[in-house]
Design a protein around this motif. Structure first.
Motif, short mmCIF file in Angstrom:
data_model
loop_
_atom_site.label_atom_id
_atom_site.label_comp_id
_atom_site.label_asym_id
_atom_site.label_seq_id
_atom_site.Cartn_x
_atom_site.Cartn_y
_atom_site.Cartn_z
N ASP A 151 -89.39 52.38 -48.24
CA ASP A 151 -87.97 52.65 -48.04
C ASP A 151 -87.29 52.54 -49.39
N CYS A 152 -86.74 53.63 -49.88
CA CYS A 152 -86.04 53.63 -51.16
C CYS A 152 -84.55 53.69 -50.92
N ASP A 153 -83.86 52.65 -51.29
CA ASP A 153 -82.41 52.66 -51.22
C ASP A 153 -81.84 51.85 -52.38
N GLU A 154 -80.54 51.80 -52.48
CA GLU A 154 -79.86 51.13 -53.60
C GLU A 154 -80.27 49.67 -53.74
N ARG A 155 -80.59 49.01 -52.64
CA ARG A 155 -80.92 47.57 -52.69
C ARG A 155 -82.28 47.28 -53.30
N ASN A 156 -83.17 48.25 -53.30
CA ASN A 156 -84.50 47.98 -53.87
C ASN A 156 -84.85 48.97 -54.97
N SER A 157 -83.83 49.41 -55.71
CA SER A 157 -84.09 50.30 -56.84
C SER A 157 -83.23 49.88 -58.03
#
Length: 118
Positions: free
Chosen positions: A28-34
């Motif tokens: 899952d790529c989103d702002e919180r893990n990028s």
């Protein structure tokens, strides 16, 4: 595939890490893990935009076929940028290929070429 370095994709890529993950249902790529990395303007980047670019890059003998010579590349370049076009042309090419480089990629070999991380 090189095990060291920082593997990234351009934010504006049409076929980058985020898109590959969505298609593959891998992560899952989103702002919180990028995060965002910026390269210095004078960063030396080996661009692979075609099969010819790959054939002309520093290579070494692999197990079965030629592979990128990461140690030699790191002596002259800060990063390797495999463009979307380059990825399509080299993914399953023979006898040299970048199988496993599944999307547009910027492999940062020299962390000193980065100016900001956010």
């Amino acid at each position: 595939k090189q095990q060291g370095g920082l593997w990234t994709s351009p934010v504006d890529s049409k076929w980058g890490w985020k898109e590959w993950n969505e298609m593959s249902q891998f992560e899952d790529c989103d702002e919180r893990n990028s995060f965002t990395v910026c390269l210095k303007e004078d960063a030396k980047i080996l661009v692979i935009d075609s099969l010819d670019d790959l054939k002309n890059a520093p290579l070494t003998d692999g197990y079965i076929e030629k592979v990128l010579d990461f140690e030699l590349i790191a002596q002259s370049y800060d990063a390797i940028w495999l463009t979307e076009k380059g990825q399509h042309e080299t993914h399953l090419s023979y006898p040299i290929n970048l199988h496993g480089w599944d999307c547009e990629t910027v492999l940062i070999l020299n962390p000193d070429c980065c100016t900001a991380v956010s």
